[in-house]
Design an enzyme around this catalytic site. Structure first.
Site, PDB file in Angstrom:
ATOM      1  N   CYS A 134     -17.328   4.088  13.563  1.00  0.00           N
ATOM      2  CA  CYS A 134     -17.837   4.333  12.218  1.00  0.00           C
ATOM      3  C   CYS A 134     -17.636   3.086  11.368  1.00  0.00           C
ATOM      4  O   CYS A 134     -16.530   2.824  10.884  1.00  0.00           O
ATOM      5  CB  CYS A 134     -17.149   5.533  11.577  1.00  0.00           C
ATOM      6  SG  CYS A 134     -17.780   5.873   9.913  1.00  0.00           S
ATOM      7  N   CYS A 137     -16.266   3.699   7.762  1.00  0.00           N
ATOM      8  CA  CYS A 137     -14.832   3.983   7.709  1.00  0.00           C
ATOM      9  C   CYS A 137     -14.007   2.744   8.073  1.00  0.00           C
ATOM     10  O   CYS A 137     -12.976   2.480   7.437  1.00  0.00           O
ATOM     11  CB  CYS A 137     -14.478   5.153   8.613  1.00  0.00           C
ATOM     12  SG  CYS A 137     -15.164   6.730   8.029  1.00  0.00           S
TER      13      CYS A 137
END
Length: 185
Positions: A134, A137
């Site tokens: 991700c 993130c």
């Protein structure tokens, strides 16, 4: 730390991982990280890698050297990032700005009160987010830990730990070693 048992589980075709696991889990191989950060990052990464055999082995190595709150925080980081990484990767990948304006409506209380130093928890989340792929993130957690004083070398160490732990899980799966070990247990 005696890594001989862990290294013996890793198949010969993944010899580089045997060497790398020794490197990244040593104080010299994880520059910029304190021992508890190295060990809890390894635990969070093993949880995220989802290989029961590897997780059991990492637990046997690191849990005795961590306190209960550090163990819980490492597990919590893997769990919350298991959810957040899917959601925020979707928001990023779909490319539709409508989703960026909508509230996530996902409970993330552990992010505000992880039970350990917030920087440590963010570091574990960063490692797990790297495993889960991700970008949103990873960038967010990198920004937080860097602002809190973790060096680029420390971040790299955490991600190297995540990469090696994940690679070891893949190597175990590639030979069915995980299944065989579970059946023998």
């Amino acid at each position: 730390m005696d890594l001989s048992r862990l290294k013996s589980l890793i198949p010969e075709h993944a010899k580089d991982l045997k060497l790398n696991v020794s490197a990244v889990l040593s104080p010299e191989g994880a520059p910029g990280l304190a021992e508890h950060q190295t060990l809890a990052t390894a635990l969070a990464s093993a949880v995220a890698a989802r290989n029961p055999t590897l997780l059991r082995e990492i637990e046997s190595l690191v849990v005795p050297k961590l306190d209960a709150t550090q163990v819980t925080a490492a597990r919590a980081a893997a769990a919350i990032m298991g959810m957040n990484n899917v959601y925020y990767r979707f928001v990023h990948l779909v490319g539709n700005p409508d989703y960026t304006t909508l509230p996530a409506k996902l409970r993330m209380n552990v992010m505000g009160n992880p039970g350990v130093d917030k920087t440590d928890f963010e570091l574990y989340c960063l490692a797990v987010s790297a495993i889960n792929g991700c970008g949103t993130c990873v960038a967010a957690h990198d920004k937080v830990v860097r602002k809190a004083g973790i060096t680029a070398e420390g971040v790299q160490s955490a991600v190297r730990i995540a990469a090696v732990i994940h690679g070891a899980a893949v190597a175990l799966e590639s030979t069915g070693a995980s299944t065989a070990a579970l059946q023998a247990a």
